[in-house]
Design a protein around this motif. Sequence first.
Motif, PDB file in Angstrom:
ATOM      1  N   LYS A 173      33.244 -39.673 -13.406  1.00 17.70           N
ATOM      2  CA  LYS A 173      31.970 -38.963 -13.192  1.00 17.70           C
ATOM      3  C   LYS A 173      31.488 -38.337 -14.490  1.00 17.70           C
ATOM      4  N   TYR A 174      32.423 -37.801 -15.266  1.00 18.49           N
ATOM      5  CA  TYR A 174      32.063 -37.209 -16.559  1.00 18.49           C
ATOM      6  C   TYR A 174      31.475 -38.291 -17.467  1.00 18.49           C
ATOM      7  N   ASN A 175      32.068 -39.460 -17.491  1.00 15.83           N
ATOM      8  CA  ASN A 175      31.561 -40.566 -18.303  1.00 15.83           C
ATOM      9  C   ASN A 175      30.184 -41.020 -17.817  1.00 15.83           C
ATOM     10  N   GLU A 176      30.005 -41.057 -16.504  1.00  8.62           N
ATOM     11  CA  GLU A 176      28.689 -41.414 -15.949  1.00  8.62           C
ATOM     12  C   GLU A 176      27.632 -40.403 -16.364  1.00  8.62           C
ATOM     13  N   VAL A 177      27.971 -39.129 -16.277  1.00  5.97           N
ATOM     14  CA  VAL A 177      27.029 -38.066 -16.661  1.00  5.97           C
ATOM     15  C   VAL A 177      26.721 -38.174 -18.149  1.00  5.97           C
ATOM     16  N   ARG A 178      27.740 -38.409 -18.960  1.00  5.12           N
ATOM     17  CA  ARG A 178      27.538 -38.539 -20.415  1.00  5.12           C
ATOM     18  C   ARG A 178      26.617 -39.730 -20.704  1.00  5.12           C
ATOM     19  N   GLN A 179      26.821 -40.858 -19.986  1.00  4.87           N
ATOM     20  CA  GLN A 179      25.965 -42.031 -20.173  1.00  4.87           C
ATOM     21  C   GLN A 179      24.533 -41.726 -19.736  1.00  4.87           C
ATOM     22  N   LEU A 180      24.414 -41.039 -18.595  1.00  4.90           N
ATOM     23  CA  LEU A 180      23.075 -40.661 -18.128  1.00  4.90           C
ATOM     24  C   LEU A 180      22.384 -39.736 -19.131  1.00  4.90           C
ATOM     25  N   ALA A 181      23.121 -38.795 -19.688  1.00  2.82           N
ATOM     26  CA  ALA A 181      22.557 -37.885 -20.689  1.00  2.82           C
ATOM     27  C   ALA A 181      22.134 -38.657 -21.925  1.00  2.82           C
ATOM     28  N   SER A 182      22.945 -39.625 -22.336  1.00  2.00           N
ATOM     29  CA  SER A 182      22.601 -40.450 -23.496  1.00  2.00           C
ATOM     30  C   SER A 182      21.345 -41.284 -23.209  1.00  2.00           C
ATOM     31  N   ASP A 183      21.299 -41.881 -22.003  1.00  6.62           N
ATOM     32  CA  ASP A 183      20.115 -42.660 -21.609  1.00  6.62           C
ATOM     33  C   ASP A 183      18.872 -41.782 -21.558  1.00  6.62           C
ATOM     34  N   LEU A 184      19.034 -40.580 -21.040  1.00 10.62           N
ATOM     35  CA  LEU A 184      17.912 -39.648 -20.950  1.00 10.62           C
ATOM     36  C   LEU A 184      17.434 -39.251 -22.342  1.00 10.62           C
ATOM     37  N   GLN A 185      18.343 -39.018 -23.247  1.00  9.63           N
ATOM     38  CA  GLN A 185      17.985 -38.654 -24.621  1.00  9.63           C
ATOM     39  C   GLN A 185      17.243 -39.814 -25.287  1.00  9.63           C
ATOM     40  N   ASP A 217      47.990 -37.539  -6.368  1.00 11.19           N
ATOM     41  CA  ASP A 217      46.661 -37.131  -5.952  1.00 11.19           C
ATOM     42  C   ASP A 217      45.906 -36.429  -7.083  1.00 11.19           C
ATOM     43  N   VAL A 218      46.626 -35.582  -7.827  1.00  9.56           N
ATOM     44  CA  VAL A 218      45.993 -34.878  -8.944  1.00  9.56           C
ATOM     45  C   VAL A 218      45.568 -35.884 -10.005  1.00  9.56           C
ATOM     46  N   HIS A 219      46.447 -36.847 -10.227  1.00  4.57           N
ATOM     47  CA  HIS A 219      46.135 -37.866 -11.229  1.00  4.57           C
ATOM     48  C   HIS A 219      44.887 -38.664 -10.798  1.00  4.57           C
ATOM     49  N   GLU A 220      44.805 -39.055  -9.529  1.00  8.75           N
ATOM     50  CA  GLU A 220      43.648 -39.787  -9.009  1.00  8.75           C
ATOM     51  C   GLU A 220      42.382 -38.932  -9.081  1.00  8.75           C
ATOM     52  N   ALA A 221      42.467 -37.670  -8.723  1.00 10.94           N
ATOM     53  CA  ALA A 221      41.319 -36.756  -8.793  1.00 10.94           C
ATOM     54  C   ALA A 221      40.868 -36.604 -10.235  1.00 10.94           C
ATOM     55  N   ASN A 222      41.809 -36.506 -11.158  1.00 15.35           N
ATOM     56  CA  ASN A 222      41.490 -36.368 -12.577  1.00 15.35           C
ATOM     57  C   ASN A 222      40.777 -37.626 -13.083  1.00 15.35           C
ATOM     58  N   ARG A 223      41.224 -38.805 -12.621  1.00 14.38           N
ATOM     59  CA  ARG A 223      40.583 -40.060 -13.015  1.00 14.38           C
ATOM     60  C   ARG A 223      39.148 -40.116 -12.494  1.00 14.38           C
ATOM     61  N   LYS A 224      38.926 -39.710 -11.262  1.00 15.35           N
ATOM     62  CA  LYS A 224      37.577 -39.706 -10.681  1.00 15.35           C
ATOM     63  C   LYS A 224      36.669 -38.719 -11.406  1.00 15.35           C
ATOM     64  N   ILE A 225      37.230 -37.588 -11.760  1.00 16.36           N
ATOM     65  CA  ILE A 225      36.456 -36.593 -12.514  1.00 16.36           C
ATOM     66  C   ILE A 225      36.067 -37.173 -13.865  1.00 16.36           C
ATOM     67  N   GLN A 226      37.002 -37.850 -14.514  1.00 15.90           N
ATOM     68  CA  GLN A 226      36.738 -38.468 -15.814  1.00 15.90           C
ATOM     69  C   GLN A 226      35.650 -39.536 -15.690  1.00 15.90           C
TER      70      GLN A 226
END
Length: 175
Positions: A12-24, A1-10
């Motif tokens: 979401k982090y990648n999505e946010v990073r992509q959104l930040a890059s797109d916004l920039q 479960d921790v591993h799955e939660a960590n993957r989902k967090i990663q």
Amino acid sequence: DVHEANRKIQEKYNEVRQLASDLQLANQELKSAHKQQELYLQDLKLSEERYRLLAENTSDIIWTMSLDDMRFTYVSPSVEKVMGYGMQESLSLRMEQLLTPRSLQKAMAAIGEELAKETIKGVDPNRSVGLIAEHIYKDGSCGWCEIKGTFLRDAAGRAVGILGMTRNVNERIQA
């Protein structure tokens, strides 16, 4: 479960990073577009100043007219010096108020002939036509003017108006 939660967090982090890059990137494009717009506005201002210098200091009357209703849509300030009418006043006048009956007939015939040429293949769409006409000045007197005109066209190339220039030629005619 921790591993799955960590993957989902990663993820979401990648999505946010992509959104930040797109916004920039979008922000950079917006800044570039804003600079380009400022340059266009400067060019427009310079162009308008040049136009105003010419239109306000020429002794010829520059005008435009709609073919729909044969009304003036623009008349340069020189109309006051040449004919005695103010700019706004001249916009409300019709051709029959500015030309003697014989000259009006001549002008309307020239416009009709040029409109008839519109259907002929190979006729230069940028042609201009000139004629000498007798104008009626604001004070009721008459005088001779040379009129040169060319059609204004819409995006499809259809004649929708006339761009004209009127020059006082009284002295030339009298000579």
